[in-house]
Design a protein around this motif. Sequence first.
Motif, PDB file in Angstrom:
ATOM      1  N   PHE A  65       0.843  -1.193   0.000  1.00  0.00           N
ATOM      2  CA  PHE A  65       0.000   0.000   0.000  1.00  0.00           C
ATOM      3  C   PHE A  65       0.880   1.245   0.000  1.00  0.00           C
ATOM      4  O   PHE A  65       1.827   1.353   0.787  1.00  0.00           O
ATOM      5  N   PRO A  75      -8.386   6.362   4.111  1.00  0.00           N
ATOM      6  CA  PRO A  75      -7.215   6.407   3.225  1.00  0.00           C
ATOM      7  C   PRO A  75      -7.145   7.736   2.484  1.00  0.00           C
ATOM      8  O   PRO A  75      -8.178   8.308   2.124  1.00  0.00           O
ATOM      9  N   TYR A 176      -5.518   2.360  -7.527  1.00  0.00           N
ATOM     10  CA  TYR A 176      -5.932   3.284  -6.481  1.00  0.00           C
ATOM     11  C   TYR A 176      -7.130   2.721  -5.717  1.00  0.00           C
ATOM     12  O   TYR A 176      -8.049   2.142  -6.314  1.00  0.00           O
ATOM     13  N   LEU A 177      -7.099   2.897  -4.402  1.00  0.00           N
ATOM     14  CA  LEU A 177      -8.185   2.376  -3.581  1.00  0.00           C
ATOM     15  C   LEU A 177      -9.514   2.984  -3.969  1.00  0.00           C
ATOM     16  O   LEU A 177     -10.553   2.324  -3.891  1.00  0.00           O
ATOM     17  N   SER A 178      -9.515   4.246  -4.396  1.00  0.00           N
ATOM     18  CA  SER A 178     -10.758   4.886  -4.813  1.00  0.00           C
ATOM     19  C   SER A 178     -11.382   4.160  -6.000  1.00  0.00           C
ATOM     20  O   SER A 178     -12.612   4.108  -6.127  1.00  0.00           O
ATOM     21  N   LEU A 180     -10.688   0.804  -6.656  1.00  0.00           N
ATOM     22  CA  LEU A 180     -10.979  -0.556  -6.212  1.00  0.00           C
ATOM     23  C   LEU A 180     -12.296  -0.641  -5.441  1.00  0.00           C
ATOM     24  O   LEU A 180     -12.997  -1.651  -5.510  1.00  0.00           O
ATOM     25  N   VAL A 181     -12.627   0.397  -4.669  1.00  0.00           N
ATOM     26  CA  VAL A 181     -13.869   0.359  -3.886  1.00  0.00           C
ATOM     27  C   VAL A 181     -15.066   0.827  -4.691  1.00  0.00           C
ATOM     28  O   VAL A 181     -16.216   0.644  -4.247  1.00  0.00           O
ATOM     29  N   ILE A 214      -7.599  -8.825  -2.270  1.00  0.00           N
ATOM     30  CA  ILE A 214      -7.957  -7.398  -2.285  1.00  0.00           C
ATOM     31  C   ILE A 214      -9.347  -7.202  -1.697  1.00  0.00           C
ATOM     32  O   ILE A 214      -9.576  -6.299  -0.884  1.00  0.00           O
ATOM     33  N   LEU A 218     -10.226  -4.897   1.587  1.00  0.00           N
ATOM     34  CA  LEU A 218     -11.142  -3.753   1.528  1.00  0.00           C
ATOM     35  C   LEU A 218     -12.248  -3.896   2.562  1.00  0.00           C
ATOM     36  O   LEU A 218     -12.638  -2.926   3.225  1.00  0.00           O
ATOM     37  N   TRP A 223     -13.414  -0.186   4.178  1.00  0.00           N
ATOM     38  CA  TRP A 223     -13.456   0.713   3.023  1.00  0.00           C
ATOM     39  C   TRP A 223     -14.449   0.250   1.954  1.00  0.00           C
ATOM     40  O   TRP A 223     -14.719   0.991   1.012  1.00  0.00           O
ATOM     41  N   GLU A 224     -14.971  -0.942   2.093  1.00  0.00           N
ATOM     42  CA  GLU A 224     -15.831  -1.517   1.068  1.00  0.00           C
ATOM     43  C   GLU A 224     -17.142  -0.755   0.947  1.00  0.00           C
ATOM     44  O   GLU A 224     -17.732  -0.316   1.934  1.00  0.00           O
TER      45      GLU A 224
END
Length: 260
Positions: A65, A75, A176-178, A180-181, A214, A218, A223-224
């Motif tokens: 990360f 995040p 990016y997590l943005s 992925l979620v 992953i 999440l 964050w999911e």
Amino acid sequence: MRMDFGPDSPGENTRLAPERAPRWMRSLLSDVTRARAHPDVRGVDARGRSGPVKADRSAAVLMLFSGADHLQADPPQDAALLLTHRSPSMRSHSGQIAFPGGRVDDTDLNAVDAALREAWEETGLDRTTVTPVAELEPVHIRASGYPVHPVLGHWHTPGEVGVASPTEADDVFPAYLSDLVDPRNRLMVGWSGWKGPAFTINDYLVWGFTAGLISALLHQGGWEQEWDRETTLDLQDTLAKSRNNEPRYSDPGNRVRFLR
């Protein structure tokens, strides 16, 4: 294009330091420690230290990360996971999106050492820029049954990475997590009686072992977002629309329809 990087430092930076994780990752570490399993990945749990692992048929992957520490528990906007696209010429898992990683060597001190070495070999990652924060319990790959040791790290000082070994990986990029979620990038895929979570990133399809880990992270990090788990898409059809170029699954002669 292959990029040239400096030498690795085998045996260095191999101890876990969860206390040095950024604040936004601490809920993830707490949840991973408590969780014995998750529906998307069986056997996910955290170790407080990294001990020796047997080199015979064991592997290690680095779930790295990036994202600066800040006062908030959420995040930062630039938080991301480092992923690779395995070369379609590889003998196993060719064309798949994966975490940096590979086989544990006899010379590796532990799974952290192996994961960092493999990440350097594939992407040129400087291990001194990484804080190893947790080692998950081994996950056994469905196809081979071999144990894979996932290592969770924080890239505290991001540097240059790229394609260091074209025969292993032909693309290296941040997910990016943005993204992925985002529910628009999440889906369920199935093939030959199996089904699991997947992601669409940069026109690639992330599925299987990587997507399962992953998805679990999440969820455990809090964050999911709600996404469609009810609709299962055919893996073959979905891969055909991606740029994975996975020979084993793209070949019409190997096509097997997923049955609900």
